[in-house]
Motif scaffolding. Structure first.
Motif, PDB file in Angstrom:
ATOM      1  N   GLN A 136    -106.373 -72.944  61.427  1.00  0.00           N
ATOM      2  CA  GLN A 136    -105.453 -73.180  60.314  1.00  0.00           C
ATOM      3  C   GLN A 136    -106.195 -73.200  58.980  1.00  0.00           C
ATOM      4  OE1 GLN A 136    -103.382 -76.771  61.248  1.00  0.00           O
ATOM      5  NE2 GLN A 136    -102.079 -75.795  62.789  1.00  0.00           N
ATOM      6  N   ILE A 137    -107.400 -73.720  58.974  1.00  0.00           N
ATOM      7  CA  ILE A 137    -108.202 -73.748  57.740  1.00  0.00           C
ATOM      8  C   ILE A 137    -108.557 -72.329  57.312  1.00  0.00           C
ATOM      9  CG2 ILE A 137    -110.416 -74.474  56.761  1.00  0.00           C
ATOM     10  CD1 ILE A 137    -110.203 -76.951  58.609  1.00  0.00           C
ATOM     11  N   ILE A 138    -108.959 -71.502  58.269  1.00  0.00           N
ATOM     12  CA  ILE A 138    -109.322 -70.113  57.946  1.00  0.00           C
ATOM     13  C   ILE A 138    -108.109 -69.335  57.463  1.00  0.00           C
ATOM     14  CG2 ILE A 138    -110.169 -67.957  58.949  1.00  0.00           C
ATOM     15  CD1 ILE A 138    -111.993 -69.692  60.728  1.00  0.00           C
ATOM     16  N   ILE A 139    -106.966 -69.551  58.086  1.00  0.00           N
ATOM     17  CA  ILE A 139    -105.731 -68.892  57.644  1.00  0.00           C
ATOM     18  C   ILE A 139    -105.389 -69.336  56.227  1.00  0.00           C
ATOM     19  CG2 ILE A 139    -103.239 -68.726  58.032  1.00  0.00           C
ATOM     20  CD1 ILE A 139    -103.866 -69.009  61.046  1.00  0.00           C
ATOM     21  N   GLY A 140    -105.484 -70.612  55.938  1.00  0.00           N
ATOM     22  CA  GLY A 140    -105.178 -71.131  54.604  1.00  0.00           C
ATOM     23  C   GLY A 140    -106.103 -70.585  53.543  1.00  0.00           C
ATOM     24  N   ILE A 141    -107.396 -70.518  53.844  1.00  0.00           N
ATOM     25  CA  ILE A 141    -108.359 -69.971  52.884  1.00  0.00           C
ATOM     26  C   ILE A 141    -108.077 -68.493  52.648  1.00  0.00           C
ATOM     27  CG2 ILE A 141    -110.801 -69.385  52.580  1.00  0.00           C
ATOM     28  CD1 ILE A 141    -111.441 -72.079  53.933  1.00  0.00           C
ATOM     29  N   SER A 142    -107.731 -67.765  53.706  1.00  0.00           N
ATOM     30  CA  SER A 142    -107.423 -66.339  53.556  1.00  0.00           C
ATOM     31  C   SER A 142    -106.197 -66.122  52.678  1.00  0.00           C
ATOM     32  CB  SER A 142    -107.199 -65.703  54.927  1.00  0.00           C
ATOM     33  OG  SER A 142    -108.356 -65.774  55.702  1.00  0.00           O
ATOM     34  N   LEU A 199    -113.430 -49.792  45.589  1.00  0.00           N
ATOM     35  CA  LEU A 199    -114.237 -50.155  46.752  1.00  0.00           C
ATOM     36  C   LEU A 199    -114.249 -51.665  46.959  1.00  0.00           C
ATOM     37  CD1 LEU A 199    -116.169 -49.216  48.986  1.00  0.00           C
ATOM     38  CD2 LEU A 199    -118.032 -49.504  47.339  1.00  0.00           C
ATOM     39  N   VAL A 200    -114.351 -52.413  45.868  1.00  0.00           N
ATOM     40  CA  VAL A 200    -114.334 -53.876  45.958  1.00  0.00           C
ATOM     41  C   VAL A 200    -112.996 -54.359  46.511  1.00  0.00           C
ATOM     42  CG1 VAL A 200    -114.398 -55.999  44.581  1.00  0.00           C
ATOM     43  CG2 VAL A 200    -116.014 -54.163  44.106  1.00  0.00           C
ATOM     44  N   LEU A 201    -111.908 -53.775  46.041  1.00  0.00           N
ATOM     45  CA  LEU A 201    -110.582 -54.156  46.527  1.00  0.00           C
ATOM     46  C   LEU A 201    -110.419 -53.833  48.016  1.00  0.00           C
ATOM     47  CD1 LEU A 201    -108.323 -53.091  43.543  1.00  0.00           C
ATOM     48  CD2 LEU A 201    -108.743 -55.405  44.341  1.00  0.00           C
ATOM     49  N   ASN A 202    -110.906 -52.674  48.425  1.00  0.00           N
ATOM     50  CA  ASN A 202    -110.798 -52.307  49.836  1.00  0.00           C
ATOM     51  C   ASN A 202    -111.609 -53.248  50.726  1.00  0.00           C
ATOM     52  OD1 ASN A 202    -109.042 -50.168  49.478  1.00  0.00           O
ATOM     53  ND2 ASN A 202    -110.684 -48.683  49.209  1.00  0.00           N
ATOM     54  N   ILE A 203    -112.828 -53.558  50.299  1.00  0.00           N
ATOM     55  CA  ILE A 203    -113.670 -54.468  51.080  1.00  0.00           C
ATOM     56  C   ILE A 203    -113.047 -55.853  51.138  1.00  0.00           C
ATOM     57  CG2 ILE A 203    -115.905 -55.653  51.080  1.00  0.00           C
ATOM     58  CD1 ILE A 203    -117.118 -53.025  50.005  1.00  0.00           C
ATOM     59  N   LEU A 204    -112.553 -56.337  50.014  1.00  0.00           N
ATOM     60  CA  LEU A 204    -111.926 -57.655  49.975  1.00  0.00           C
ATOM     61  C   LEU A 204    -110.680 -57.699  50.858  1.00  0.00           C
ATOM     62  CD1 LEU A 204    -112.093 -60.468  48.711  1.00  0.00           C
ATOM     63  CD2 LEU A 204    -110.708 -59.615  46.832  1.00  0.00           C
ATOM     64  N   LEU A 205    -109.900 -56.641  50.853  1.00  0.00           N
ATOM     65  CA  LEU A 205    -108.701 -56.588  51.690  1.00  0.00           C
ATOM     66  C   LEU A 205    -109.066 -56.624  53.170  1.00  0.00           C
ATOM     67  CD1 LEU A 205    -105.617 -56.292  51.870  1.00  0.00           C
ATOM     68  CD2 LEU A 205    -105.978 -53.820  51.896  1.00  0.00           C
ATOM     69  N   VAL A 206    -110.083 -55.875  53.555  1.00  0.00           N
ATOM     70  CA  VAL A 206    -110.505 -55.863  54.961  1.00  0.00           C
ATOM     71  C   VAL A 206    -111.032 -57.237  55.367  1.00  0.00           C
ATOM     72  CG1 VAL A 206    -112.241 -54.919  56.541  1.00  0.00           C
ATOM     73  CG2 VAL A 206    -110.954 -53.391  55.049  1.00  0.00           C
ATOM     74  N   LEU A 207    -111.809 -57.883  54.487  1.00  0.00           N
ATOM     75  CA  LEU A 207    -112.333 -59.210  54.797  1.00  0.00           C
ATOM     76  C   LEU A 207    -111.211 -60.245  54.942  1.00  0.00           C
ATOM     77  CD1 LEU A 207    -115.490 -59.390  52.501  1.00  0.00           C
ATOM     78  CD2 LEU A 207    -115.414 -59.187  54.990  1.00  0.00           C
ATOM     79  N   LEU A 218    -107.669 -63.497  58.421  1.00  0.00           N
ATOM     80  CA  LEU A 218    -106.359 -63.880  58.959  1.00  0.00           C
ATOM     81  C   LEU A 218    -106.281 -63.658  60.464  1.00  0.00           C
ATOM     82  CD1 LEU A 218    -103.885 -62.556  56.244  1.00  0.00           C
ATOM     83  CD2 LEU A 218    -104.195 -64.924  56.943  1.00  0.00           C
ATOM     84  N   VAL A 219    -106.756 -62.513  60.911  1.00  0.00           N
ATOM     85  CA  VAL A 219    -106.721 -62.209  62.342  1.00  0.00           C
ATOM     86  C   VAL A 219    -107.586 -63.205  63.107  1.00  0.00           C
ATOM     87  CG1 VAL A 219    -107.423 -60.501  64.075  1.00  0.00           C
ATOM     88  CG2 VAL A 219    -106.161 -59.775  62.050  1.00  0.00           C
ATOM     89  N   TYR A 220    -108.785 -63.484  62.593  1.00  0.00           N
ATOM     90  CA  TYR A 220    -109.679 -64.436  63.246  1.00  0.00           C
ATOM     91  C   TYR A 220    -109.073 -65.841  63.244  1.00  0.00           C
ATOM     92  CZ  TYR A 220    -113.917 -67.012  64.404  1.00  0.00           C
ATOM     93  OH  TYR A 220    -114.829 -67.843  65.004  1.00  0.00           O
ATOM     94  N   GLY A 221    -108.421 -66.217  62.166  1.00  0.00           N
ATOM     95  CA  GLY A 221    -107.782 -67.524  62.092  1.00  0.00           C
ATOM     96  C   GLY A 221    -106.653 -67.665  63.095  1.00  0.00           C
TER      97      GLY A 221
END
Length: 81
Positions: A31-37, A3-11, A16-19
């Protein structure tokens, strides 16, 4: 753990999509959000995923020792013929 892996993957995928969305609008924070993701994928998600997949496995099953032994035996048989 699953469940943790699934939630982390969705986040992370959401980040990435938001970035990319922000970058497409011309905002430099995209670019910062993409890099952090990408960093979260590389240094958090991937080690957790690998740990989850291999935690109860025998690592000797994933080596080439058996293949190497079979190859040596096959070569010995060919040399004898």
């Amino acid at each position: 753990m699953k469940l943790v892996l699934n939630i982390l993957l969705v986040l992370v995928l959401g980040g990435l999509v938001y970035g990319f969305y922000l970058q497409n609008l011309g905002d430099s924070n995209g670019q910062i959000i993409i890099g952090i993701s990408v960093l979260v994928i590389a240094f958090v998600f991937m080690p957790l995923f690998i740990f989850h997949r291999y935690k109860n496995k025998n690592l000797k099953d994933f080596t080439f020792d058996n293949y190497r032994k079979e190859l040596e035996e096959h070569r010995k048989k060919e040399d004898n013929n």
